[in-house]
Design a protein around this motif. Structure first.
Motif, PDB file in Angstrom:
ATOM      1  N   ASP A 217      -8.569  -2.744  -3.742  1.00  0.00           N
ATOM      2  CA  ASP A 217      -9.068  -1.408  -3.418  1.00  0.00           C
ATOM      3  C   ASP A 217      -8.584  -0.424  -4.486  1.00  0.00           C
ATOM      4  O   ASP A 217      -7.544  -0.639  -5.107  1.00  0.00           O
ATOM      5  CB  ASP A 217      -8.541  -0.935  -2.063  1.00  0.00           C
TER       6      ASP A 217
ATOM      7  N   SER B   9     -13.324   0.247  -1.663  1.00  0.00           N
ATOM      8  CA  SER B   9     -12.713  -1.009  -1.210  1.00  0.00           C
ATOM      9  C   SER B   9     -13.200  -2.151  -2.090  1.00  0.00           C
ATOM     10  O   SER B   9     -14.244  -2.060  -2.743  1.00  0.00           O
ATOM     11  CB  SER B   9     -13.058  -1.288   0.255  1.00  0.00           C
TER      12      SER B   9
ATOM     13  N   HIS C  38     -12.087   6.574  -2.347  1.00  0.00           N
ATOM     14  CA  HIS C  38     -11.501   5.255  -2.102  1.00  0.00           C
ATOM     15  C   HIS C  38     -12.633   4.237  -2.144  1.00  0.00           C
ATOM     16  O   HIS C  38     -13.605   4.347  -1.414  1.00  0.00           O
ATOM     17  CB  HIS C  38     -10.820   5.207  -0.734  1.00  0.00           C
TER      18      HIS C  38
ATOM     19  N   SER D  98       0.811  -1.212   0.000  1.00  0.00           N
ATOM     20  CA  SER D  98       0.000   0.000   0.000  1.00  0.00           C
ATOM     21  C   SER D  98       0.846   1.263   0.000  1.00  0.00           C
ATOM     22  O   SER D  98       0.323   2.344   0.111  1.00  0.00           O
ATOM     23  CB  SER D  98      -0.935  -0.001   1.208  1.00  0.00           C
TER      24      SER D  98
END
Length: 164
Positions: A47, A71, A69, A24
């Protein structure tokens, strides 16, 4: 190292993205660009983030500014980011139909907001670290409005608001 499936940069023509990151964390260099840039990034877990980033002191790109964002499980946050966390105003939508719209601090409901439950009932008021806390109003599925002090799962002494 895992590379993102997508990394798209928008900004001045002189900026160029070289994605080096894994998992990430994303390290991107923009030699002629200071401040925030807009990117689209797909994380290894599926994601996706589309929005503004800035570079931390260590050179890691962190979500900062506004963005969306999504998921892999279908939870969608659209709003403000600071230090790679939901901070500021935003909306968090759950696949169940539950939705929170309001203020966030360190990825938690914190401040004033409105939470709509999957059954359609609504709480509007204050939140503290993901908990209903302080003055608020709860509208049940029949449309009756209950006002008073909320403390987590407790709300002693609520009064029904009469609409005359």
């Amino acid at each position: 190292m895992n590379k993102p499936d997508t990394a798209v940069q928008s900004g001045p023509p002189a900026a160029s993205a070289s994605v080096i990151g894994g998992n990430s964390e994303v390290k991107v260099s923009f030699p002629d660009w200071e401040g925030q840039v807009k990117l689209s990034y797909i994380f290894p877990n599926g994601d996706k983030y589309e929005g503004e980033y800035c570079s931390s002191a260590s050179g890691v790109m962190v979500r900062s500014g506004t963005g969306k964002h999504t998921s892999a499980s279908g939870i969608i946050y659209t709003g403000e980011w600071q230090d790679d966390k939901m901070n500021g105003k935003g909306t968090l939508q759950h696949p169940s139909g539950a939705q929170y719209e309001g203020e966030f601090k360190d990825n938690m409901y914190h401040g004033t907001g409105k939470y709509t439950f999957p059954d359609g009932s609504i709480y509007t008021g204050h939140f503290h670290q993901n908990r209903l806390e302080g003055d608020g109003a709860f509208t049940d599925t029949l449309g009756l409005v209950w006002i008073g002090e909320f403390h987590g799962k407790e709300a002693l002494g609520l009064k029904m608001q009469l609409n005359l």
